[in-house]
Design a protein around this motif. Structure first.
Motif, PDB file in Angstrom:
ATOM      1  N   ARG A  29      -1.938   5.171  47.470  1.00 15.61           N
ATOM      2  CA  ARG A  29      -2.249   6.557  47.093  1.00 15.61           C
ATOM      3  C   ARG A  29      -1.286   7.067  46.040  1.00 15.61           C
ATOM      4  O   ARG A  29      -1.685   7.727  45.080  1.00 15.61           O
ATOM      5  N   GLU A  30      -0.009   6.757  46.215  1.00 21.41           N
ATOM      6  CA  GLU A  30       0.973   7.189  45.228  1.00 21.41           C
ATOM      7  C   GLU A  30       0.675   6.588  43.862  1.00 21.41           C
ATOM      8  O   GLU A  30       0.809   7.254  42.822  1.00 21.41           O
ATOM      9  N   ALA A  31       0.233   5.325  43.837  1.00 24.05           N
ATOM     10  CA  ALA A  31      -0.048   4.650  42.564  1.00 24.05           C
ATOM     11  C   ALA A  31      -1.185   5.320  41.819  1.00 24.05           C
ATOM     12  O   ALA A  31      -1.082   5.564  40.611  1.00 24.05           O
ATOM     13  N   TYR A  32      -2.282   5.657  42.521  1.00 23.92           N
ATOM     14  CA  TYR A  32      -3.385   6.283  41.775  1.00 23.92           C
ATOM     15  C   TYR A  32      -3.135   7.770  41.537  1.00 23.92           C
ATOM     16  O   TYR A  32      -3.585   8.324  40.539  1.00 23.92           O
ATOM     17  N   GLU A  33      -2.402   8.426  42.415  1.00 26.13           N
ATOM     18  CA  GLU A  33      -2.128   9.854  42.208  1.00 26.13           C
ATOM     19  C   GLU A  33      -1.194  10.095  41.025  1.00 26.13           C
ATOM     20  O   GLU A  33      -1.226  11.174  40.425  1.00 26.13           O
ATOM     21  N   ALA A  54       1.026   0.782  38.809  1.00 24.73           N
ATOM     22  CA  ALA A  54       2.220   1.535  38.414  1.00 24.73           C
ATOM     23  C   ALA A  54       2.773   1.010  37.096  1.00 24.73           C
ATOM     24  O   ALA A  54       3.175   1.790  36.214  1.00 24.73           O
ATOM     25  N   ALA A  55       2.777  -0.317  36.927  1.00 28.75           N
ATOM     26  CA  ALA A  55       3.264  -0.903  35.678  1.00 28.75           C
ATOM     27  C   ALA A  55       2.340  -0.543  34.523  1.00 28.75           C
ATOM     28  O   ALA A  55       2.800  -0.235  33.414  1.00 28.75           O
ATOM     29  N   ARG A  56       1.038  -0.546  34.774  1.00 26.17           N
ATOM     30  CA  ARG A  56       0.073  -0.178  33.745  1.00 26.17           C
ATOM     31  C   ARG A  56       0.272   1.273  33.310  1.00 26.17           C
ATOM     32  O   ARG A  56       0.225   1.584  32.116  1.00 26.17           O
ATOM     33  N   THR A  57       0.484   2.151  34.256  1.00 28.51           N
ATOM     34  CA  THR A  57       0.675   3.564  33.954  1.00 28.51           C
ATOM     35  C   THR A  57       1.912   3.782  33.093  1.00 28.51           C
ATOM     36  O   THR A  57       1.886   4.537  32.112  1.00 28.51           O
ATOM     37  N   ARG A  58       2.998   3.104  33.434  1.00 24.82           N
ATOM     38  CA  ARG A  58       4.235   3.242  32.644  1.00 24.82           C
ATOM     39  C   ARG A  58       4.030   2.735  31.219  1.00 24.82           C
ATOM     40  O   ARG A  58       4.484   3.352  30.246  1.00 24.82           O
TER      41      ARG A  58
END
Length: 207
Positions: A29-33, A54-58
Motif C-alpha cells: 500500500r505504501e508503494a502505490y500510495e 518504489a525504485a521506479r517512482t524514484r
C-alpha cells in the motif's frame, strides 16, 4: 501496437488483479500510495513487488521532476515520442499533454500524435524526435549523427544525457505497461485513476 493516439484522457485496464487496500500488505500500500498515480491500476499492479515500484517512482521523479538541465517540455517530448513509437496510448496521451503544457507548442504535439515521428518538425523538436525515435526502436540505431544534430540545435552533453534518460525510461515503461494490460476509453470505473491524471495535469499547468 495501437493506432489511436490523442491528447484526450485514456484509461488502462490490467489483465490480472491489481493490489487493493483490502488485499495489499502495508508495504505494498505504501508503494502505490507514494507512486505517481496512487489510484492507477497499473501502479497498483506493480505494487505486488513494492521494492520495484518504489525504485521506479524514484527514477521517474529524478528524470522528469529534477530542476536544471534540459527543459521539462523537451523531456516530456522524448517521453511522448517513445510512447508513440511503442504504441502506448495512455503514456502518449499523458505526456503529450505535459509536452503541450510545458513547451506551449500544441501544434507540434498534435502533428507527432497524428503523423508519427516521420512528420516534419522545427529544428529543435525535429532533432529530439529523430534521436528519440531511433533510440526507442533500437539502441544501435542511435548514432553520432543524432548527437551532432542535437548539438546543432543547442543541446549540450548534459542535455543530451537527459534526452537519453527520458527515452530509455519510457522505452522500458511502455513495454512493461503493454505487456500487463490494455488501453481503453475511460468509463465510470476509471474515475479514481483519471483523477490522478487530472491532478498531475493541474500541477503542471501551475508551473
Amino acid at each position: 501496437m495501437s493506432g489511436h493516439f490523442t491528447m484526450e484522457e485514456r484509461a488502462w485496464h490490467a489483465w490480472i488483479e491489481a493490489a487493493a487496500p483490502e488485499t495489499a500488505s502495508e508495504r505494498q500500500r505504501e508503494a502505490y500510495e507514494t507512486s505517481v498515480w496512487p489510484n492507477s491500476p497499473y501502479f497498483r499492479l506493480l505494487a505486488w513487488h513494492p521494492a520495484s515500484l518504489a525504485a521506479r517512482t524514484r527514477l521517474d521523479r529524478a528524470i522528469f521532476l529534477t530542476r536544471g538541465g534540459l527543459p521539462r517540455g523537451d523531456r516530456e517530448l522524448a517521453a511522448t515520442v517513445a510512447s508513440r513509437v511503442n504504441g502506448c496510448e495512455l503514456c502518449a496521451s499523458v505526456h503529450a499533454r505535459f509536452t503541450a503544457t510545458f513547451s506551449k507548442d500544441e501544434a507540434t504535439v498534435l502533428r507527432l500524435l497524428q503523423q508519427g515521428p516521420e512528420a516534419d518538425f522545427a529544428d529543435r523538436a525535429g532533432a529530439i524526435v529523430s534521436a528519440v525515435a531511433a533510440l526507442t526502436r533500437s539502441p544501435s540505431a542511435f548514432g553520432a549523427h543524432h548527437v551532432r544534430a542535437l548539438r546543432d540545435v543547442g543541446l549540450d552533453d548534459a542535455d543530451i544525457s537527459d534526452v537519453i534518460q527520458a527515452t530509455a525510461f519510457f522505452a522500458w515503461a511502455n513495454r512493461l505497461m503493454l505487456s500487463l494490460g490494455s488501453p481503453a476509453a475511460p468509463g465510470a470505473a476509471d474515475e479514481d485513476a483519471l483523477g490522478d491524471q487530472r491532478a498531475n495535469d493541474a500541477i503542471a499547468a501551475e508551473r
